[in-house]
Scaffold this motif. Structure first.
Motif, PDB file in Angstrom:
ATOM      1  N   LEU A 211       0.861  -0.972   0.140  1.00 15.72           N
ATOM      2  CA  LEU A 211      -0.143  -0.455  -0.156  1.00 15.72           C
ATOM      3  C   LEU A 211       0.900   1.624  -0.065  1.00 15.72           C
ATOM      4  CD1 LEU A 211      -2.551  -1.210   2.718  1.00 15.72           C
ATOM      5  CD2 LEU A 211      -3.263  -0.998  -0.011  1.00 15.72           C
ATOM      6  N   GLY A 215       0.677   3.807  -3.103  1.00 14.93           N
ATOM      7  CA  GLY A 215       0.486   5.523  -2.659  1.00 14.93           C
ATOM      8  C   GLY A 215       1.839   6.340  -2.556  1.00 14.93           C
ATOM      9  N   CYS A 227       2.255   9.051   2.270  1.00 17.04           N
ATOM     10  CA  CYS A 227       3.605   7.843   1.760  1.00 17.04           C
ATOM     11  C   CYS A 227       4.803   8.168   1.980  1.00 17.04           C
ATOM     12  CB  CYS A 227       2.526   6.733   0.374  1.00 17.04           C
ATOM     13  SG  CYS A 227       1.179   6.112   0.864  1.00 17.04           S
TER      14      CYS A 227
END
Length: 399
Positions: A211, A215, A227
């Motif tokens: 993720l 991101g 991120c």
């Protein structure tokens, strides 16, 4: 045509030809080889002489249970044997399913591992119940490998879900609850705690890292900046500092009713730290996927989410398997830092054993055994990584 059919044939040479080609091809290489062999002989002679004549291995023999399960209640140790059986069974199924159909190496390898396990069962000075458990688990490894090899086509799509489904069952068996007697995390020590910390952190850190990597490539500035900021800040901090914040500072900040178990705080620190490093590995894999493939998939009408899930991520993760497994190995060894914070994992239990009056000063024997356990686990992860790379054809062009 399969990948194995597309690979060029391997030319076999005799051991003498290999020695002539690699070690004795010139006079100076021959001299260097002889000097290295003499030095290696001297070192091995000294080390083996100490191992078999001077070392006092009673400290290991007496404390085997502490090394492996620490203060876990002995009358509940059957749960841990079940946990080991489930893990070995799934590992055997995975090993057999990933074995090349025409390669006998895997069958010989699992036979050797089973024979070693049975030999250890016979030679180790253990009571009868542990011997029976070890023998049964060794046979389980061989049987599950045979099943995985026999039904590889049926089992391969289900292996990931089997591992993920087994994870909560393993935690339930270790910790209890829902019909089983609960065991406090204060009694989870030794290799058991080390494996639990490493496995849980790997399972949680990997999807988090994916993720974060996605991101960092997002079109939304807020998501991309968050991120990026998280990854750069965490990668700029030492792991010991993050663990200190999780173990010492976090309890001071949170209210008493919200204080987390120290095991959960340790896992949180390991997950955050390793997710940041894994995110960079995953991002490198994402950048290695040609942009034209995702554009072609979208031109065929695939939803962007399906393009990511079916086209981009499989190729990206396939490329960076060595880097990801390398980070997993590093995570496993980094669990030793938690002994500083009174979590009695493998290194911490070694320090407790050395504090026993009858074993004072036996540092070499204890830490050599601990190092051997670390090496076995890390080398097993390395072998699994190489087998997975061979199965997926990493480093070879697909046709």
């Amino acid at each position: 045509m399969t990948l194995d059919d597309a690979l060029p044939p391997v030319l076999s040479i005799t051991p003498w030809q290999w020695l002539r080609r690699n070690l004795f091809n010139t006079w100076y290489n021959s001299l260097l080889t002889l000097v290295c062999l003499w030095l290696l002989f001297q070192v091995l002679q000294a080390v083996l002489g100490w191992v078999f004549t001077q070392a006092q291995w009673t400290v290991v023999q007496t404390n085997l249970r502490l090394f492996f399960i620490g203060r876990y209640p002995p009358n509940l140790a059957w749960r841990l044997w079940l946990v080991l059986g489930i893990v070995v069974g799934l590992a055997g199924l995975s090993w057999g399913s990933l074995a090349p159909a025409r390669s006998p190496w895997f069958k010989r390898g699992v036979t050797i591992v089973t024979a070693i396990a049975l030999g250890v069962t016979i030679l180790l000075p253990l009571p009868l119940p542990p011997r029976l458990w070890l023998g049964a688990i060794a046979l389980l490894l061989f049987g599950s490998f045979w099943l995985g090899r026999r039904f590889a086509t049926l089992l391969k799509p289900q292996l990931v879900w089997a591992w993920l489904g087994a994870f909560p069952i393993l935690l339930w068996l270790i910790g209890g609850g829902l019909g089983l007697r609960s065991v406090s995390t204060n009694f989870w020590n030794g290799l058991l705690l080390t494996m639990l910390l490493a496995t849980t952190s790997i399972v949680l850190a990997f999807p988090f890292s994916v993720l974060l990597a996605l991101g960092r490539q997002s079109n939304l500035p807020v998501v991309r900046w968050f991120c990026t900021l998280f990854v750069e800040i965490v990668r700029g901090l030492p792991l010991i500092g993050i663990l200190f914040l999780a173990q010492v500072m976090l309890p001071l900040i949170l209210p008493v009713e919200l204080r987390l178990d120290r095991l959960l705080r340790a896992i949180a620190g390991l997950v955050l730290f390793n997710a940041a490093y894994l995110a960079e590995n995953v991002r490198a894999g994402l950048q290695a996927v040609p942009r034209g493939q995702s554009e072609a998939a979208r031109a065929l009408g695939l939803n962007p989410l399906w393009v990511l899930w079916l086209i981009v991520l499989p190729q990206a993760l396939r490329v960076v398997i060595p880097a990801i497994v390398g980070q997993f190995i590093s995570l496993f060894k980094d669990t030793s830092l938690l002994s500083i914070f009174a979590l009695v994992e493998l290194t911490g239990i070694a320090r407790s054993i050395l504090a026993q009056p009858q074993f004072l000063g036996r540092y070499a024997e204890v830490y050599l055994f601990v190092g051997l356990l670390y090496w076995i686990v890390c080398y097993s992860m390395s072998i699994a990584s190489r087998r997975l790379e061979q199965h997926l054809g990493v480093g070879h062009k697909r046709t």
